[in-house]
Motif scaffolding. Structure first.
Motif, mmCIF file in Angstrom:
data_model
loop_
_atom_site.group_PDB
_atom_site.id
_atom_site.type_symbol
_atom_site.label_atom_id
_atom_site.label_comp_id
_atom_site.label_asym_id
_atom_site.label_seq_id
_atom_site.Cartn_x
_atom_site.Cartn_y
_atom_site.Cartn_z
ATOM 1 N N LYS A 8 50.274 25.556 47.246
ATOM 2 C CA LYS A 8 51.379 26.195 46.455
ATOM 3 C C LYS A 8 52.620 25.782 46.783
ATOM 4 N N CYS A 9 53.381 25.545 45.427
ATOM 5 C CA CYS A 9 54.623 25.240 45.621
ATOM 6 C C CYS A 9 55.644 26.332 46.449
ATOM 7 N N CYS A 12 58.189 27.439 43.191
ATOM 8 C CA CYS A 12 58.003 28.060 42.052
ATOM 9 C C CYS A 12 56.517 28.760 42.098
ATOM 10 N N ALA A 14 53.757 27.320 41.879
ATOM 11 C CA ALA A 14 52.580 26.690 41.119
ATOM 12 C C ALA A 14 51.798 25.916 41.852
ATOM 13 N N ASP A 15 50.638 25.401 41.439
ATOM 14 C CA ASP A 15 49.623 24.588 42.181
ATOM 15 C C ASP A 15 50.228 23.194 42.423
ATOM 16 N N MET A 16 50.004 22.518 43.595
ATOM 17 C CA MET A 16 50.839 21.087 43.766
ATOM 18 C C MET A 16 49.435 20.367 43.981
ATOM 19 N N ARG A 26 52.954 16.796 44.780
ATOM 20 C CA ARG A 26 53.968 17.225 43.793
ATOM 21 C C ARG A 26 53.746 18.422 42.982
ATOM 22 N N CYS A 27 54.595 19.180 42.544
ATOM 23 C CA CYS A 27 54.228 20.333 41.839
ATOM 24 C C CYS A 27 54.819 19.785 40.261
ATOM 25 N N SER A 29 55.069 21.557 37.931
ATOM 26 C CA SER A 29 55.852 22.538 37.181
ATOM 27 C C SER A 29 57.304 22.593 37.289
ATOM 28 N N CYS A 30 57.752 22.282 38.676
ATOM 29 C CA CYS A 30 58.990 22.168 38.950
ATOM 30 C C CYS A 30 59.781 20.803 39.493
ATOM 31 N N ARG A 32 59.068 19.217 42.401
ATOM 32 C CA ARG A 32 59.133 19.017 44.012
ATOM 33 C C ARG A 32 58.224 18.349 44.298
ATOM 34 N N THR A 33 58.642 17.366 45.482
ATOM 35 C CA THR A 33 57.561 16.768 46.078
ATOM 36 C C THR A 33 57.707 16.803 47.516
#
Length: 381
Positions: A8-9, A12, A14-16, A26-27, A29-30, A32-33
């Motif tokens: 989980k990110c 946010c 969301a699934d990574m 990596r996400c 959704s937003c 993020r790495t």
């Protein structure tokens, strides 16, 4: 208890998933790495769910240095660097996102939820009694794989024109295939009677001189990371043709590399596949041994011995794209090396193109014969 791992990110929620282009988690959704090699180890919550801290600190522990010492005189195979996996019963898993039941066969270690599409890793099949030692992560993404496959098929001179239509690709799946990477020591010893022949003339006589040599050769060779696929589902011939893999990108196994892809555990352990690998390496040793005896008119082997020994065997996951293509109510399966992009498979053939090709060859041969007859047969008459 059955463990489902989902990443989980922290931003946010969301699934990574593993991103092949950056080599990071990596996400989508937003954006993020997180660097997988710098992630802290997994922690189990009271409810049995495994979570991972996205820690920016480097891990202090490092794997023991690889042992390259091959100078011992032993002929015994060394044990593989793993424990044997004993669990062989199917277990039901539940998606942490939507609660749906995830049903897999006993070999699956990573998959996606059929209801919400989340990538999940079945942690209890990768920890404790058996975890892979190494992994080569995907460097080719799904879109890249599809584009490369289309381009590859278009190069087929005898492929039907309507074969390459985008909507014919039924599925394209990223799969980590279980392999064993073997380090094999091969020792060869040979005794041979060789000859050198010299012909010369003296006066009216022609002499042939034959000299005989007793030749002895001994070689000590090391072959590192010889791959052998360990899955019943994968055709050995196709997997062999996907080689070579570039081991410069070989990494210590870490569960996040599997996020968003499918993965399986092995069907065959290293001892079951060792005879196949030894047969393969024996041909390499024999070829090299023969190459050391050169410059002779003839070579007659009196004795040749080859001894092979396993020095190391690492359970490794290698990336493969599986492409299922639907054409004229028949499925055609292709495989792609998920690291190098090499594609293996047999596309359908166009009988019309084959006939045209043979017609063109026949016309060309006929034209050449006419030209030859004109210039060397006294004209066309």
């Amino acid at each position: 208890m059955p463990t489902v791992i989902q990443f989980k990110c922290p931003n946010c929620g969301a699934d990574m998933a593993f991103d092949s282009s950056s080599g990071m988690l990596r996400c989508a959704s937003c954006g993020r790495t997180d660097n997988i090699e710098k992630m802290a180890g997994g922690k189990t919550s009271p409810g049995g769910e495994v979570t991972y801290d996205m820690d920016e600190e480097d891990e202090s522990a490092a794997r023991e240095a690889f042992d390259h010492d091959y100078e011992d005189a032993s002929h015994e195979d060394e044990p593989a660097s793993h424990n044997t996996y004993h669990e062989d019963e199917a277990v039901q898993y539940h998606c942490n996102n939507c609660g749906a039941v995830i049903i897999t066969d006993t070999q699956t270690t990573a998959t996606t939820c059929s209801f919400c599409g989340a990538g999940v890793v079945l942690g209890d099949r990768l920890a404790g009694s058996l975890a892979p030692t190494k992994v080569i992560p995907f460097t080719i993404g799904k879109n890249q794989a599809q584009e490369a496959f289309v381009k590859w098929c278009r190069k087929g001179l005898l492929t039907p024109k309507d074969f390459m239509t985008a909507d014919r690709i039924k599925s394209i799946t990223g799969l980590y295939v279980p392999f064993w990477l073997y380090d094999i020591n091969g020792r060869g010893e040979a005794e041979a009677i060789c000859t050198r022949v010299r012909t010369y003339t003296r006066g009216d006589w022609i002499y042939t001189e034959t000299k005989y040599y007793a030749v002895y050769r001994k070689v000590d060779l090391n072959y590192e990371r010889v791959p052998c696929d360990a899955s019943k589902k994968m055709e050995d011939g196709l997997m062999d043709k996907l080689e070579p893999y570039e081991y410069s990108n070989l990494k210590d196994f870490n569960i996040p590399y599997l996020a968003g892809y499918l993965a399986e555990k092995y069907d065959y352990d290293n001892t079951q596949l060792l005879p196949r690998v030894k047969n393969r390496v024996a041909t390499y040793v024999d070829s090299y041994l023969r190459s050391t005896i050169s410059g002779y008119a003839s070579v007659s082997y009196q004795r040749k011995d080859i001894h092979l020994r396993q020095k190391r065997a690492d359970y490794t996951l290698l990336p493969v794209w599986m492409v299922c293509y639907d054409y004229k109510k028949a499925e055609h399966n292709f495989v792609m090396n998920g690291q190098t992009g090499k594609i293996v498979g047999k596309p359908p053939l166009s009988f019309a193109k084959i006939a045209a090709w043979f017609s063109g060859i026949s016309a060309g041969v006929f034209l050449l014969l006419r030209i030859f007859t004109f210039f060397y047969g006294g004209g066309l008459g």
